[in-house]
Every structure is written in structure tokens, then in C-alpha cells.
Design a protein around this motif. Structure first.
Motif, PDB file in Angstrom:
ATOM      1  N   THR A  37      41.406  34.501  40.051  1.00 30.61           N
ATOM      2  CA  THR A  37      42.294  35.626  40.344  1.00 30.61           C
ATOM      3  C   THR A  37      41.497  36.925  40.457  1.00 30.61           C
ATOM      4  OG1 THR A  37      44.148  34.547  39.236  1.00 30.61           O
ATOM      5  CG2 THR A  37      44.300  36.944  39.527  1.00 30.61           C
ATOM      6  N   LEU A  40      39.212  36.834  43.623  1.00 29.49           N
ATOM      7  CA  LEU A  40      39.942  37.078  44.870  1.00 29.49           C
ATOM      8  C   LEU A  40      40.391  38.531  45.000  1.00 29.49           C
ATOM      9  CD1 LEU A  40      41.896  33.729  45.082  1.00 29.49           C
ATOM     10  CD2 LEU A  40      40.006  34.488  46.544  1.00 29.49           C
ATOM     11  N   HIS A  41      40.753  39.170  43.887  1.00 31.46           N
ATOM     12  CA  HIS A  41      41.108  40.590  43.940  1.00 31.46           C
ATOM     13  C   HIS A  41      39.879  41.433  44.291  1.00 31.46           C
ATOM     14  CE1 HIS A  41      45.361  41.129  42.646  1.00 31.46           C
ATOM     15  NE2 HIS A  41      45.190  39.867  42.290  1.00 31.46           N
ATOM     16  N   TRP A  43      37.248  40.311  46.002  1.00 34.68           N
ATOM     17  CA  TRP A  43      36.961  39.971  47.394  1.00 34.68           C
ATOM     18  C   TRP A  43      37.852  40.785  48.339  1.00 34.68           C
ATOM     19  CZ3 TRP A  43      33.229  37.483  49.880  1.00 34.68           C
ATOM     20  CH2 TRP A  43      33.452  37.084  51.192  1.00 34.68           C
ATOM     21  N   GLN A  44      39.117  40.902  47.974  1.00 35.35           N
ATOM     22  CA  GLN A  44      40.070  41.676  48.772  1.00 35.35           C
ATOM     23  C   GLN A  44      39.647  43.146  48.848  1.00 35.35           C
ATOM     24  OE1 GLN A  44      43.971  42.343  46.982  1.00 35.35           O
ATOM     25  NE2 GLN A  44      44.932  41.848  48.950  1.00 35.35           N
ATOM     26  N   LYS A  45      39.218  43.704  47.725  1.00 28.24           N
ATOM     27  CA  LYS A  45      38.793  45.107  47.708  1.00 28.24           C
ATOM     28  C   LYS A  45      37.546  45.327  48.564  1.00 28.24           C
ATOM     29  CE  LYS A  45      40.672  46.412  43.180  1.00 28.24           C
ATOM     30  NZ  LYS A  45      41.463  45.216  42.918  1.00 28.24           N
ATOM     31  N   THR A  47      36.308  43.123  51.150  1.00 25.06           N
ATOM     32  CA  THR A  47      36.347  42.667  52.548  1.00 25.06           C
ATOM     33  C   THR A  47      37.582  43.092  53.323  1.00 25.06           C
ATOM     34  OG1 THR A  47      37.361  40.549  51.963  1.00 25.06           O
ATOM     35  CG2 THR A  47      34.940  40.640  51.987  1.00 25.06           C
ATOM     36  N   GLU A  48      38.739  43.009  52.698  1.00 23.09           N
ATOM     37  CA  GLU A  48      39.977  43.309  53.423  1.00 23.09           C
ATOM     38  C   GLU A  48      40.276  44.806  53.427  1.00 23.09           C
ATOM     39  OE1 GLU A  48      44.711  42.353  52.922  1.00 23.09           O
ATOM     40  OE2 GLU A  48      43.290  40.788  52.344  1.00 23.09           O
ATOM     41  N   TRP A  49      40.257  45.401  52.247  1.00 24.28           N
ATOM     42  CA  TRP A  49      40.567  46.830  52.141  1.00 24.28           C
ATOM     43  C   TRP A  49      39.335  47.681  52.411  1.00 24.28           C
ATOM     44  CZ3 TRP A  49      43.464  46.573  46.811  1.00 24.28           C
ATOM     45  CH2 TRP A  49      44.667  45.863  46.977  1.00 24.28           C
ATOM     46  N   THR A  50      38.155  47.133  52.236  1.00 27.21           N
ATOM     47  CA  THR A  50      36.840  47.779  52.264  1.00 27.21           C
ATOM     48  C   THR A  50      36.695  48.717  51.069  1.00 27.21           C
ATOM     49  OG1 THR A  50      37.308  49.763  53.598  1.00 27.21           O
ATOM     50  CG2 THR A  50      36.796  47.710  54.810  1.00 27.21           C
ATOM     51  N   THR A  54      39.456  51.171  49.460  1.00 22.83           N
ATOM     52  CA  THR A  54      39.785  51.055  48.035  1.00 22.83           C
ATOM     53  C   THR A  54      39.573  52.396  47.339  1.00 22.83           C
ATOM     54  OG1 THR A  54      39.167  48.714  48.079  1.00 22.83           O
ATOM     55  CG2 THR A  54      39.311  49.751  45.919  1.00 22.83           C
ATOM     56  N   ALA A  74      35.595  46.787  42.107  1.00 21.72           N
ATOM     57  CA  ALA A  74      35.492  45.710  43.103  1.00 21.72           C
ATOM     58  C   ALA A  74      34.371  44.739  42.737  1.00 21.72           C
ATOM     59  CB  ALA A  74      35.264  46.300  44.495  1.00 21.72           C
TER      60      ALA A  74
END
Length: 158
Positions: A37, A40-41, A43-45, A47-50, A54, A74
Motif C-alpha cells: 500500500t 503504491l502510494h 509510486w503514484q506520487k 510517476t502519476e502525480w509527479t 505532489t 514520496a
């Protein structure tokens, strides 16, 4: 003769010993799920949100020093999550993650109440509590921490 009596020990119900295979499995499952968990949070910060996104999000939420806090959180979530999955450096990582979640709880989520769907403390409180468990109890038998400690004990005896 002594007037003191030895207290009677009662056996724990089957499967409930702290050293049991069921407890070991339970700790391992929780540690891996918690680690995944966080990973993945993080990773999201990244790659997805950058990191820049963030940082902007943290600043908008009122997080102090967002330009420093966002990349630190992150990386901690990403690397710390992986370390939890492996059970490596568990106590230190778990303390850092628990403190991070308590910071998020106080700085961001508390005004929104309890439920996560409303932006409340529900998820970060659960993550903080689970991380606190591993900070206090360690990673458990099925972990790299346990393997390293066992090897050190063997080497010390030799």
C-alpha cells in the motif's frame, strides 16, 4: 514451606500464541499488504502525480515546506513500502511511516472528520496504527530482519 503460591498458567487457545504459525502468517500478510500500500502510494506520487504535482498538492493542502516534504514522503513511501514487503529495516521504516501518517492526519485529514470518502482520517489512521504495530513488534519470523538476526546469532555463537 512457603506461603506464596505460583500462579497457575492458562494455555492460550490453539492458534493464538504469539509464536504460532497463524500469528506469523498474520503478521506477514499484514506487513506485505501494508508495504504494498505504501509502495503504491509512493509510486503514484512519483510517476502519476509527479514530484512537482505532489509538491503543489501538498502546498494547497497547507503542508509546511511542501517543496521538501513531498519528495521526502514520496521516497519514504516508495522505498519504505518495498522494505516493509521484504521485512528489512522494519522497525525504523515503520516508525517513519507512522509519523508521516500522523502528520497527514493532523495537517490534512482531521478537519474532514473520520471517513476516507470525505477526506477524513480513516485510512491514514489505519495506516499509522498498522505501521506502529511493526515499529513495536518488528517484522516477524518470515522476514529479512529475522533472517539477518538469526545469522548474526549463529556467527556470535561460532
Amino acid at each position: 514451606m512457603s506461603t506464596t503460591q505460583t500462579p497457575q498458567r492458562t494455555a492460550a487457545p490453539a492458534g493464538f500464541s504469539a509464536d504460532s504459525s497463524a500469528a506469523t502468517l498474520g503478521l506477514t500478510v499484514l506487513r506485505v499488504v501494508l508495504g504494498a500500500t505504501f509502495l503504491l502510494h509512493g509510486w503514484q506520487k512519483v510517476t502519476e502525480w509527479t514530484i512537482a504535482g505532489t509538491q503543489a498538492s501538498f502546498a494547497q493542502m497547507g503542508v509546511p515546506a511542501a517543496e521538501l516534504a513531498a519528495p521526502a514522503v514520496a521516497v519514504l513511501e516508495l522505498v519504505g513500502g518495498l522494505l516493509l514487503v521484504l521485512g528489512l529495516g522494519t522497525r525504523v521504516v515503520a516508525v517513519l511511516l507512522a509519523l508521516t501518517m500522523l502528520g497527514a492526519l493532523v495537517l490534512v485529514h482531521l478537519p474532514a472528520g473520520f471517513f476516507a470518502a470525505d477526506g477524513g482520517v480513516e485510512l491514514v489512521l489505519l495506516l499509522a496504527a498498522a505501521a506502529a504495530l511493526f515499529a513495536l513488534a518488528g517484522a516477524g519470523r518470515w522476514s529479512l530482519d529475522h533472517l539477518i538476526a538469526a545469522k548474526r546469532r549463529s556467527a556470535a555463537r561460532a
